[in-house]
Design an enzyme around this catalytic site. Structure first.
Site, PDB file in Angstrom:
ATOM      1  N   LYS A 160      -3.522  -1.388  -2.984  1.00 36.24           N
ATOM      2  CA  LYS A 160      -3.418  -0.151  -3.777  1.00 36.24           C
ATOM      3  C   LYS A 160      -3.243  -0.485  -5.262  1.00 36.24           C
ATOM      4  O   LYS A 160      -3.547  -1.588  -5.705  1.00 36.24           O
ATOM      5  CB  LYS A 160      -2.254   0.696  -3.252  1.00 36.24           C
ATOM      6  CG  LYS A 160      -2.471   1.246  -1.850  1.00 36.24           C
ATOM      7  CD  LYS A 160      -3.469   2.399  -1.867  1.00 36.24           C
ATOM      8  CE  LYS A 160      -3.563   3.085  -0.526  1.00 36.24           C
ATOM      9  NZ  LYS A 160      -4.446   4.278  -0.573  1.00 36.24           N
ATOM     10  N   ASP A 208       0.128   6.389   1.431  1.00 41.95           N
ATOM     11  CA  ASP A 208       0.743   6.658   0.132  1.00 41.95           C
ATOM     12  C   ASP A 208       2.208   7.048   0.231  1.00 41.95           C
ATOM     13  O   ASP A 208       2.906   7.142  -0.787  1.00 41.95           O
ATOM     14  CB  ASP A 208      -0.024   7.770  -0.594  1.00 41.95           C
ATOM     15  CG  ASP A 208      -1.409   7.323  -1.029  1.00 41.95           C
ATOM     16  OD1 ASP A 208      -1.620   6.119  -1.217  1.00 41.95           O
ATOM     17  OD2 ASP A 208      -2.289   8.195  -1.175  1.00 41.95           O
ATOM     18  N   ARG A 250       1.603  -2.519  -2.596  1.00 41.57           N
ATOM     19  CA  ARG A 250       2.630  -1.497  -2.445  1.00 41.57           C
ATOM     20  C   ARG A 250       3.684  -1.838  -1.398  1.00 41.57           C
ATOM     21  O   ARG A 250       4.775  -1.253  -1.409  1.00 41.57           O
ATOM     22  CB  ARG A 250       1.990  -0.138  -2.169  1.00 41.57           C
ATOM     23  CG  ARG A 250       2.822   1.017  -2.682  1.00 41.57           C
ATOM     24  CD  ARG A 250       2.075   2.315  -2.619  1.00 41.57           C
ATOM     25  NE  ARG A 250       1.396   2.630  -3.867  1.00 41.57           N
ATOM     26  CZ  ARG A 250       0.421   3.524  -3.972  1.00 41.57           C
ATOM     27  NH1 ARG A 250      -0.002   4.154  -2.893  1.00 41.57           N
ATOM     28  NH2 ARG A 250      -0.129   3.769  -5.139  1.00 41.57           N
TER      29      ARG A 250
END
Length: 410
Positions: A322, A294, A326
């Site tokens: 995601k 992330d 991403r």
């Protein structure tokens, strides 16, 4: 939303950890009695878990500093579980619901129907559950049986956590075995930590988790601060000076690695009652994203701020699955603001351009792209316009309030 160039300075309180909140809510829902889960701010994803647990028969009422949760009491109807866009909610509750109800309907929104679930479904098929479709929406048929569960750990650690929750709610002992490298292991560590806090008997040996029959006990549980979302503001500190309080320095959260990354970058990092990050040097960075996927969007802003050199972010293939692809959406973020990147299958190279020019950013409906774009204003010459900035509601609805409190110009 239009964001003007500015430097951020000041202090904010970390919002509650979404990862811990999901898990505490679920443990409370399969405990005897009434638990209090303490968190003073919520998000779309946390609300999705609350609403799904209610659908499954838990009684949850909100109060000023959190929620009270009374354990699930099975209902007569076939539950329709709507995870919205929350992958955690969906993957955690799919196995758990199948320990309670012989039939459950699952639905979702956004990219969730397209995100991976096949490996988890295949494991569940071997333990007594059938599906009327291979992707959302679908209906389950059958109850999970206790025993041995083998699952891959290189697609989503959420599969493992989901099976652990299910194993905890089955009669007798069950074993969850990860038969590949377990990526993002820190998230499974959080699952085990929260389960044990509610009284679970779990024996972990390597990539094997033996879950013995346990009777969870209701309790009061304080959700710790969120390292993942705080990382956006801490990175802003590398171009100004920001302190964040309410973070657990001994946390199981993998994203606390942001501190070492910021030190490698050259920022000044001070850890006391607060975490303080201040501007000093700017160096290219090499970051393995295997356990911290992330982090890519906000780390891309660090990389673009450097005067020369190339930063490399690798082991990133799972990022294509995601809320957005991403790797691509981060590459688009930097290039749309005047930066330079090189996108590869499972890595991203970002060239140091001594800042960014500004421009228009498509958020791709990804909360982390929105927040990274806002922080990019701290190294941009001109305004940044963010399309669909409301995507932040997924994880950090009050982000722009904290951003403005630190001097961000909206």
């Amino acid at each position: 939303m239009r964001v003007k160039p500015s430097k951020l300075e000041g202090s904010v309180k970390a919002i509650p950890s979404k990862s811990f909140a999901h898990r505490a809510l679920i443990c409370a829902a399969i405990s005897d009695g009434v638990s209090q889960i303490i968190f003073d701010k919520t998000s779309d994803d946390i609300d999705a878990t609350i609403n799904c647990l209610r659908t499954l028969g838990a009684k949850i009422e909100k109060f000023e500093s959190g929620v009270r949760v009374k354990g699930i009491s099975k209902l007569d109807n076939i539950p329709i579980v709507d995870s919205k866009e929350s992958g955690s909610t969906f993957r955690f509750l799919l196995p758990l619901a199948s320990t309670i109800y012989g039939q459950v309907i699952f639905i979702g929104e956004g990219r969730l129907p397209n995100r991976p679930i096949k490996d988890l479904m295949d494991v569940m098929k071997h333990r007594g559950v059938e599906f009327d479709s291979e992707c959302l929406p679908f209906k389950t048929n059958g109850l999970l049986s206790p025993g041995r569960y083998e699952i891959s750990g290189d697609v989503s650690s959420q599969y493992v956590s989901g099976l652990l929750f299910a194993a905890l709610n089955l009669n007798g002992s069950s074993e969850v075995i990860v038969n590949t490298n377990l990526e993002s292991k820190s998230y499974v560590d959080i699952t085990v930590e929260v389960m044990r806090a509610f009284g679970a008997d779990i024996i972990e040996k390597g990539n094997s988790f033996l879950v013995n029959e346990s009777k969870l006990k209701a309790r009061s549980y304080n959700v710790e601060g969120d390292w993942s979302n705080s990382s956006f503001l801490l990175v802003a500190g590398a171009f100004g000076k920001v302190s964040v309080n309410g973070l657990n320095k001994e946390s199981s959260q993998g994203d606390k690695q942001i501190l070492k990354i910021l030190e490698d970058f050259g920022a000044e990092v001070v850890i006391s009652d607060e975490v303080i990050v201040a501007s000093r040097d700017r160096n290219p960075i090499d970051v393995d994203l295997k356990d911290i996927p992330d982090m890519l969007p906000i780390l891309s802003i660090l990389a673009a701020s450097v005067d020369g050199g190339v930063s490399r972010f690798y082991n990133a293939s799972r990022l294509r699955l995601k809320e957005s692809d991403r790797i691509k959406s981060t590459a688009d973020l930097i290039t749309s603001l005047g930066g330079k990147v090189e996108e590869r299958d499972d890595e991203l190279l970002i060239y140091g351009t001594n800042g960014l020019a500004g421009g228009i950013v498509d958020s791709h409906n990804d909360h982390r792209i929105v927040m990274a774009a806002a922080i990019a204003s701290t190294i941009s010459e001109n305004d940044i316009v963010i399309k669909n900035s409301k995507a932040i509601n997924k994880s950090y609805p009050t982000f722009f309030d904290d951003f403005a409190d630190l001097g961000g110009k909206i």
